[in-house]
Design a protein around this motif. Structure first.
Motif, short mmCIF file in Angstrom:
data_model
loop_
_atom_site.label_atom_id
_atom_site.label_comp_id
_atom_site.label_asym_id
_atom_site.label_seq_id
_atom_site.Cartn_x
_atom_site.Cartn_y
_atom_site.Cartn_z
N THR A 1 31.85 39.60 47.63
CA THR A 1 31.85 38.17 47.97
C THR A 1 33.20 37.70 48.48
N PRO A 2 34.33 38.03 47.83
CA PRO A 2 35.63 37.61 48.37
C PRO A 2 35.87 38.21 49.75
N TRP A 3 36.51 37.45 50.64
CA TRP A 3 36.73 37.91 52.01
C TRP A 3 37.63 39.13 52.09
N TYR A 4 38.48 39.32 51.07
CA TYR A 4 39.46 40.40 51.13
C TYR A 4 38.92 41.74 50.65
N VAL A 5 37.64 41.79 50.25
CA VAL A 5 37.02 43.06 49.86
C VAL A 5 36.13 43.52 51.00
N ILE A 6 36.41 44.71 51.53
CA ILE A 6 35.70 45.24 52.69
C ILE A 6 34.73 46.32 52.24
N GLN A 7 33.50 46.23 52.72
CA GLN A 7 32.48 47.24 52.42
C GLN A 7 32.58 48.37 53.44
N THR A 8 32.62 49.60 52.97
CA THR A 8 32.58 50.77 53.85
C THR A 8 31.39 51.64 53.42
N PRO A 9 30.99 52.62 54.23
CA PRO A 9 29.84 53.46 53.86
C PRO A 9 30.02 54.21 52.55
N THR A 10 31.27 54.42 52.12
CA THR A 10 31.49 55.21 50.90
C THR A 10 32.10 54.42 49.75
N GLY A 11 32.26 53.10 49.93
CA GLY A 11 32.82 52.28 48.86
C GLY A 11 33.52 51.06 49.41
N THR A 12 34.15 50.31 48.53
CA THR A 12 34.86 49.10 48.95
C THR A 12 36.36 49.35 48.94
N ILE A 13 37.07 48.65 49.83
CA ILE A 13 38.52 48.67 49.81
C ILE A 13 39.02 47.23 49.93
N ASN A 14 40.24 47.02 49.49
CA ASN A 14 40.87 45.71 49.59
C ASN A 14 41.60 45.64 50.92
N VAL A 15 41.47 44.50 51.62
CA VAL A 15 42.14 44.34 52.91
C VAL A 15 43.66 44.43 52.75
N HIS A 16 44.16 44.07 51.58
CA HIS A 16 45.60 44.08 51.33
C HIS A 16 46.04 45.43 50.80
N THR A 17 47.22 45.86 51.21
CA THR A 17 47.80 47.07 50.66
C THR A 17 48.45 46.76 49.30
N ALA A 18 48.95 47.80 48.63
CA ALA A 18 49.26 47.70 47.20
C ALA A 18 50.68 47.26 46.90
N GLY A 19 51.47 46.93 47.92
CA GLY A 19 52.89 46.67 47.70
C GLY A 19 53.19 45.57 46.71
N VAL A 20 52.54 44.42 46.89
CA VAL A 20 52.80 43.29 45.98
C VAL A 20 52.43 43.66 44.55
N SER A 21 51.32 44.36 44.38
CA SER A 21 50.89 44.77 43.05
C SER A 21 51.92 45.69 42.39
N LEU A 22 52.47 46.61 43.17
CA LEU A 22 53.48 47.51 42.62
C LEU A 22 54.73 46.76 42.19
N LEU A 23 55.15 45.81 43.03
CA LEU A 23 56.36 45.06 42.71
C LEU A 23 56.17 44.16 41.49
N LEU A 24 54.95 43.66 41.32
CA LEU A 24 54.68 42.76 40.20
C LEU A 24 54.28 43.50 38.92
N LEU A 25 54.11 44.81 39.02
CA LEU A 25 53.62 45.57 37.86
C LEU A 25 54.46 45.35 36.59
N PRO A 26 55.80 45.39 36.64
CA PRO A 26 56.56 45.15 35.39
C PRO A 26 56.28 43.78 34.78
N PHE A 27 56.16 42.76 35.62
CA PHE A 27 55.90 41.41 35.14
C PHE A 27 54.46 41.28 34.62
N PHE A 28 53.54 41.97 35.31
CA PHE A 28 52.14 41.97 34.86
C PHE A 28 52.03 42.62 33.48
#
Length: 228
Positions: free
Chosen positions: A10-37
């Motif tokens: 449903t969210p626009w940033y989740v893309i459907q592919t024939p073998t699964g879903t991927i997020n339109v965004h790459t993982a950089g922000v998540s990696l940087l925020l991991l210690p704070f998370f």
């Protein structure tokens, strides 16, 4: 929800592919925020908040994380300007104007989960370390510049255009060519190690995509562009 490869589309940033879903965004922000998370995770776990990534402790720690990276960006701008022999008064004025006179203020305080403040921090650090590569030649600066460039790319792939600053660290085009010759022919081992650091960091995204839909290479921005 422990469902990495078959997320809600449903969210626009989740893309459907024939073998699964991927997020339109790459993982950089998540990696940087991991210690704070993780601090938010411990806070929520210990004090009875919902451990869902969205409750108050997580929100507050994401905000703290954005402020940390805003300060990091300003810190490296200051270090670079000192190296460029800019006067203290001018440096102070520049830092004030960068924070309060640009969208950095908004992305640091109002939209801390957007990628902009993280791009600002990493690109500022890359500018400083790449300048040091050209002016000191120390191996550690090659490694740090490569690592920062990889993180920059993981935050938003188009950010790799930050490389365009490199020629401006030379006094002339002839000087730039000579420095590049030194880098590639006299510091070959250092360049190989820096290249491995860059590729190894970028591979984090490849393994995430592999876990999601079985492919290490994706172009998740295929339906996105610049709209006037």
């Amino acid at each position: 929800d422990k469902n990495l490869g078959h997320q809600d589309t449903t969210p626009w940033y989740v893309i459907q592919t024939p073998t699964g879903t991927i997020n339109v965004h790459t993982a950089g922000v998540s990696l940087l925020l991991l210690p704070f998370f993780l601090i938010g995770y411990l806070w929520a776990s210990c004090f009875g908040y919902e451990v869902n990534g969205l409750s108050e402790p997580f929100e507050k720690m994401i905000s703290v994380g954005a402020l940390f990276y805003a300060m990091m960006g300003l810190y490296f701008i200051r270090k670079l300007l000192i190296k460029l022999n800019i006067k203290d008064f001018a440096i102070a004025l520049i830092l004030i104007l960068v924070f309060f006179g640009t969208h950095l203020l908004n992305y640091s305080l109002n939209e801390p989960a957007m990628s902009h403040v993280y791009s600002f921090a990493l690109i500022s650090a890359f500018f400083y370390y790449s300048y040091q590569v050209f002016n000191s030649g120390e191996r550690k600066y090659f490694m740090l510049a490569a690592f920062m460039l990889a993180l920059i790319t993981l935050v938003r792939p188009i950010n790799i255009i930050a490389l365009g600053i490199v020629p401006f660290w030379s006094n002339s085009f002839k000087d730039f060519i000579e420095r590049m010759r030194i880098v590639f022919f006299e510091k070959t081992k250092t360049m190989i190690i820096a290249g491995l650091i860059f590729k190894g960091t970028i591979l984090i995204q490849g393994f995430i995509w592999l876990a999601q839909n079985g492919k290490m290479m994706q172009w998740s921005y295929k339906d996105n562009g610049l709209y006037f």
